[in-house]
Write an enzyme that holds these catalytic residues in place. Structure first.
Site, PDB file in Angstrom:
ATOM      1  N   GLU A  54       0.834  -1.208   0.000  1.00  0.00           N
ATOM      2  CA  GLU A  54       0.000   0.000   0.000  1.00  0.00           C
ATOM      3  C   GLU A  54       0.870   1.260   0.000  1.00  0.00           C
ATOM      4  OE1 GLU A  54      -0.169  -2.622   1.995  1.00  0.00           O
ATOM      5  OE2 GLU A  54      -2.169  -2.937   2.851  1.00  0.00           O
ATOM      6  N   CYS A  86      -0.760  -0.300   7.989  1.00  0.00           N
ATOM      7  CA  CYS A  86      -1.216   0.228   6.701  1.00  0.00           C
ATOM      8  C   CYS A  86      -2.660   0.713   6.769  1.00  0.00           C
ATOM      9  CB  CYS A  86      -1.108  -0.846   5.632  1.00  0.00           C
ATOM     10  SG  CYS A  86       0.591  -1.178   5.220  1.00  0.00           S
ATOM     11  N   ARG A 186      13.122 -24.246  -5.439  1.00  0.00           N
ATOM     12  CA  ARG A 186      14.163 -24.147  -4.400  1.00  0.00           C
ATOM     13  C   ARG A 186      14.447 -22.679  -4.080  1.00  0.00           C
ATOM     14  NH1 ARG A 186      18.813 -28.670  -5.876  1.00  0.00           N
ATOM     15  NH2 ARG A 186      17.520 -30.501  -5.498  1.00  0.00           N
ATOM     16  N   THR A 198      19.004 -40.542   1.103  1.00  0.00           N
ATOM     17  CA  THR A 198      19.200 -39.833  -0.166  1.00  0.00           C
ATOM     18  C   THR A 198      20.594 -39.218  -0.226  1.00  0.00           C
ATOM     19  OG1 THR A 198      16.850 -39.424  -0.421  1.00  0.00           O
ATOM     20  CG2 THR A 198      18.315 -37.903  -1.552  1.00  0.00           C
ATOM     21  N   GLU A 296      12.202 -33.252  -0.473  1.00  0.00           N
ATOM     22  CA  GLU A 296      12.683 -33.928  -1.693  1.00  0.00           C
ATOM     23  C   GLU A 296      12.997 -35.406  -1.459  1.00  0.00           C
ATOM     24  OE1 GLU A 296      14.977 -32.321  -4.718  1.00  0.00           O
ATOM     25  OE2 GLU A 296      14.464 -30.241  -4.339  1.00  0.00           O
ATOM     26  N   SER A 299      12.018 -42.111  -0.181  1.00  0.00           N
ATOM     27  CA  SER A 299      10.756 -42.798   0.100  1.00  0.00           C
ATOM     28  C   SER A 299      10.432 -42.896   1.577  1.00  0.00           C
ATOM     29  CB  SER A 299      10.789 -44.229  -0.386  1.00  0.00           C
ATOM     30  OG  SER A 299      11.305 -44.367  -1.614  1.00  0.00           O
ATOM     31  N   SER A 304       7.053 -40.945   6.168  1.00  0.00           N
ATOM     32  CA  SER A 304       6.836 -40.446   7.533  1.00  0.00           C
ATOM     33  C   SER A 304       6.049 -39.136   7.527  1.00  0.00           C
ATOM     34  CB  SER A 304       8.175 -40.208   8.239  1.00  0.00           C
ATOM     35  OG  SER A 304       8.771 -41.437   8.512  1.00  0.00           O
TER      36      SER A 304
HETATM   37  N1  LIG Z   1      13.243 -39.300  -7.999  1.00  0.00           N
HETATM   38  C1  LIG Z   1      13.131 -38.559  -6.916  1.00  0.00           C
HETATM   39  O1  LIG Z   1      12.330 -37.605  -6.874  1.00  0.00           O
HETATM   40  C2  LIG Z   1      13.979 -38.885  -5.686  1.00  0.00           C
HETATM   41  C3  LIG Z   1      14.104 -37.924  -4.680  1.00  0.00           C
HETATM   42  C4  LIG Z   1      14.842 -38.242  -3.539  1.00  0.00           C
HETATM   43  C5  LIG Z   1      15.431 -39.502  -3.417  1.00  0.00           C
HETATM   44  N2  LIG Z   1      15.310 -40.393  -4.410  1.00  0.00           N
HETATM   45  C6  LIG Z   1      15.912 -41.732  -4.252  1.00  0.00           C
HETATM   46  O2  LIG Z   1      15.461 -42.271  -3.003  1.00  0.00           O
HETATM   47  C7  LIG Z   1      16.474 -43.124  -2.480  1.00  0.00           C
HETATM   48  C8  LIG Z   1      16.672 -42.845  -0.996  1.00  0.00           C
HETATM   49  O3  LIG Z   1      15.446 -43.052  -0.307  1.00  0.00           O
HETATM   50  P1  LIG Z   1      15.364 -43.841   1.069  1.00  0.00           P
HETATM   51  O4  LIG Z   1      13.922 -44.080   1.344  1.00  0.00           O
HETATM   52  O5  LIG Z   1      16.280 -44.993   1.000  1.00  0.00           O
HETATM   53  O6  LIG Z   1      16.021 -42.826   2.110  1.00  0.00           O
HETATM   54  P2  LIG Z   1      15.563 -41.418   2.716  1.00  0.00           P
HETATM   55  O7  LIG Z   1      14.096 -41.347   2.849  1.00  0.00           O
HETATM   56  O8  LIG Z   1      16.269 -40.354   1.943  1.00  0.00           O
HETATM   57  O9  LIG Z   1      16.262 -41.470   4.152  1.00  0.00           O
HETATM   58  C9  LIG Z   1      15.774 -42.381   5.116  1.00  0.00           C
HETATM   59  C10 LIG Z   1      16.561 -42.279   6.362  1.00  0.00           C
HETATM   60  O10 LIG Z   1      16.302 -41.048   7.039  1.00  0.00           O
HETATM   61  C11 LIG Z   1      16.479 -41.242   8.437  1.00  0.00           C
HETATM   62  N3  LIG Z   1      15.287 -40.791   9.178  1.00  0.00           N
HETATM   63  C12 LIG Z   1      15.338 -40.142  10.363  1.00  0.00           C
HETATM   64  N4  LIG Z   1      14.122 -39.897  10.821  1.00  0.00           N
HETATM   65  C13 LIG Z   1      13.247 -40.413   9.925  1.00  0.00           C
HETATM   66  C14 LIG Z   1      11.829 -40.477   9.891  1.00  0.00           C
HETATM   67  N5  LIG Z   1      11.042 -39.920  10.819  1.00  0.00           N
HETATM   68  N6  LIG Z   1      11.260 -41.096   8.850  1.00  0.00           N
HETATM   69  C15 LIG Z   1      12.018 -41.641   7.872  1.00  0.00           C
HETATM   70  N7  LIG Z   1      13.383 -41.621   7.857  1.00  0.00           N
HETATM   71  C16 LIG Z   1      13.985 -40.996   8.877  1.00  0.00           C
HETATM   72  C17 LIG Z   1      16.636 -42.738   8.654  1.00  0.00           C
HETATM   73  O11 LIG Z   1      18.016 -42.999   8.829  1.00  0.00           O
HETATM   74  P3  LIG Z   1      18.619 -42.964  10.329  1.00  0.00           P
HETATM   75  O12 LIG Z   1      17.824 -43.940  11.119  1.00  0.00           O
HETATM   76  O13 LIG Z   1      20.033 -43.284  10.184  1.00  0.00           O
HETATM   77  O14 LIG Z   1      18.368 -41.558  10.803  1.00  0.00           O
HETATM   78  C18 LIG Z   1      16.181 -43.345   7.350  1.00  0.00           C
HETATM   79  O15 LIG Z   1      16.786 -44.581   7.048  1.00  0.00           O
HETATM   80  C19 LIG Z   1      17.707 -42.909  -3.306  1.00  0.00           C
HETATM   81  O16 LIG Z   1      17.857 -43.996  -4.170  1.00  0.00           O
HETATM   82  C20 LIG Z   1      17.402 -41.670  -4.113  1.00  0.00           C
HETATM   83  O17 LIG Z   1      18.028 -41.700  -5.359  1.00  0.00           O
HETATM   84  C21 LIG Z   1      14.606 -40.130  -5.550  1.00  0.00           C
END
Ligand SMILES: NC(=O)c1ccc[n+]([C@@H]2O[C@H](COP(=O)([O-])OP(=O)(O)OC[C@H]3O[C@@H](n4cnc5c(N)ncnc54)[C@H](OP(=O)(O)O)[C@@H]3O)[C@@H](O)[C@H]2O)c1
Length: 370
Positions: A54, A86, A186, A198, A296, A299, A304
């Site tokens: 404004e 304002c 981002r 990741t 980002e 899985s 979570s």
């Molecule tokens: N195409 C896409 O858009 C995309 C994007 C991102 C990733 N990716 C792929 O995804 C893969 C990795 O995924 P991911 O599922 O294995 O790993 P993630 O989700 O990146 O990480 C999981 C880890 O985070 C930690 N964590 C701590 N608190 C958590 C909670 N509340 N819930 C879940 N995790 C928690 C845990 O490790 P600790 O217990 O040690 O803390 C868990 O093992 C890679 O292959 C990557 O290339 C693809």
């Protein structure tokens, strides 16, 4: 048919939107002053701490504001923040009519600005293009109502819903244009969050790299209970961008100090059955000034957030590729429901073709848990 009020409000919304990424923690606001169907003043809020929309519009309009109409995308504020209210400026400006897209969700305003103007005898209309205004300020509304960052879940997948191959290889799922679009998001957010899985699989930098060179880096947030992020990981290079490592509160102080000495912020929090407690983490990050986060993956972390009901918006990129097989990762790990009616419901808001990929914007369905 678009009315005159809608036409000018749309202009105010477009002005507001041009500051995306620069106003946090403040809302995006645009203002247009119109007299005898001629625009005599325009303004937008460019940055927190700088004048409100404004103020700019009235400076431009000068004496032409007399008996004019002010179009503003958010109720004029009625409180002293970094700048004076304002609503007082509007009251003293000489405008005879004010058209407001939406009431301010900030509890310290919440209708008081509108009331102040009405009490001064100014005609105030509220609700023109309200839905668009609410979308524009979805992050701000969420912050005001929950005191938590707004979470945007972004993932890139193949037509058959895979985000990586069974080996974890994921460079690249989508094409250049879609990846550039992610960098634009981002630039607009305060934080970008991934799990340590990741970080270990991809060693991402999580910085903003736009082809025109401009772009600010969000704070990188890594969920890493045991602090097992490799010390040479790109995300630990704090010369590029700040990083917050969220870990379990039973990690040794020695391990934490090592990272603090490298210039990193370490946030120890409670753990629950899923891992680090998401709600506590989000509350703490909001206290750190993080108002929105691009989630980002991967899985496990995505799952979570989903199960916590903490996803506020989805940005889904779909590549024209089919991987096949059943060992590859999908966007959300977690439980395996037996029935379709156990699915989380979303509503598609828009879809676009970006380069060769599709981009769908979706929101958790209203009235559903998520
Ligand atoms: N195409 C896409 O858009 C995309 C994007 C991102 C990733 N990716 C792929 O995804 C893969 C990795 O995924 P991911 O599922 O294995 O790993 P993630 O989700 O990146 O990480 C999981 C880890 O985070 C930690 N964590 C701590 N608190 C958590 C909670 N509340 N819930 C879940 N995790 C928690 C845990 O490790 P600790 O217990 O040690 O803390 C868990 O093992 C890679 O292959 C990557 O290339 C693809």
């Amino acid at each position: 048919m678009t009315t005159k009020d809608e036409k000018y409000m749309q202009l105010a919304l477009d002005l507001a939107a041009s500051a995306k990424g620069n106003t946090n923690p403040n809302p995006l606001v645009g203002a247009v002053i119109v007299k005898n169907d001629i625009i005599v003043g325009t303004g937008l809020h460019r940055k927190a701490g700088e004048p409100h929309a404004e103020v700019h519009a009235f400076r431009m309009a000068g004496e032409h504001a007399q008996n004019a109409t002010l179009y503003v995308t958010l109720e004029p504020c009625s409180h002293f923040g970094k700048t004076p209210p304002c609503a007082n400026l509007v009251k003293d400006s000489g405008v005879s009519r004010v058209v407001v897209a939406m009431q301010d969700p900030n509890p310290t305003v919440a209708g008081r600005g509108i009331q102040l103007l009405r009490d001064a005898g100014i005609t105030v209309e509220v609700g023109v293009l309200e839905q668009q205004a609410r979308r524009l300020n979805e992050r701000f509304i969420h912050n005001m109502l929950t005191k938590r960052p707004f979470i945007i879940s972004k993932f890139a997948m193949t037509v058959d819903g895979k985000i990586a191959t069974h080996t974890g290889h994921s460079k690249w799922v989508t094409g250049k244009a879609a990846r550039e679009d992610v960098h634009r998001i981002r630039h607009e957010v305060d934080g970008i969050l991934v799990g340590v899985g990741t970080v270990i699989a991809d060693n991402p930098s999580l910085t903003t790299r736009l082809s025109e060179g401009y772009g600010k880096n969000p704070t990188r947030i890594i969920m890493d209970s045991l602090l097992r992020t490799p010390l040479d990981a790109n995300v630990l290079n704090t010369e590029e961008a700040p990083t917050i490592l969220v870990c379990s509160n039973d990690v040794s102080q020695e391990k934490i100090d090592l990272l603090i000495n490298k210039g990193l912020t370490v946030l120890p929090i409670e753990k629950d059955e899923r891992g680090l407690n998401i709600d506590e983490m989000l509350a703490r990050l909001y206290e750190h000034g993080i108002t929105d986060i691009l989630l980002e993956g991967g899985s496990k972390v995505n799952a979570s957030f989903l199960q916590q009901g903490a996803i506020d918006k989805y940005v889904i990129y779909i590549a024209p590729k089919v991987l096949g097989g059943n060992l590859s990762l999908t966007p959300f790990a977690g439980s395996n429901p037996s029935l379709m009616n156990e699915a989380w419901q979303v509503e598609f808001a828009s879809f676009d073709k970006i380069g060769e990929d599709l981009c769908i914007i979706a929101y958790p369905k209203q009235g559903e848990e998520n």
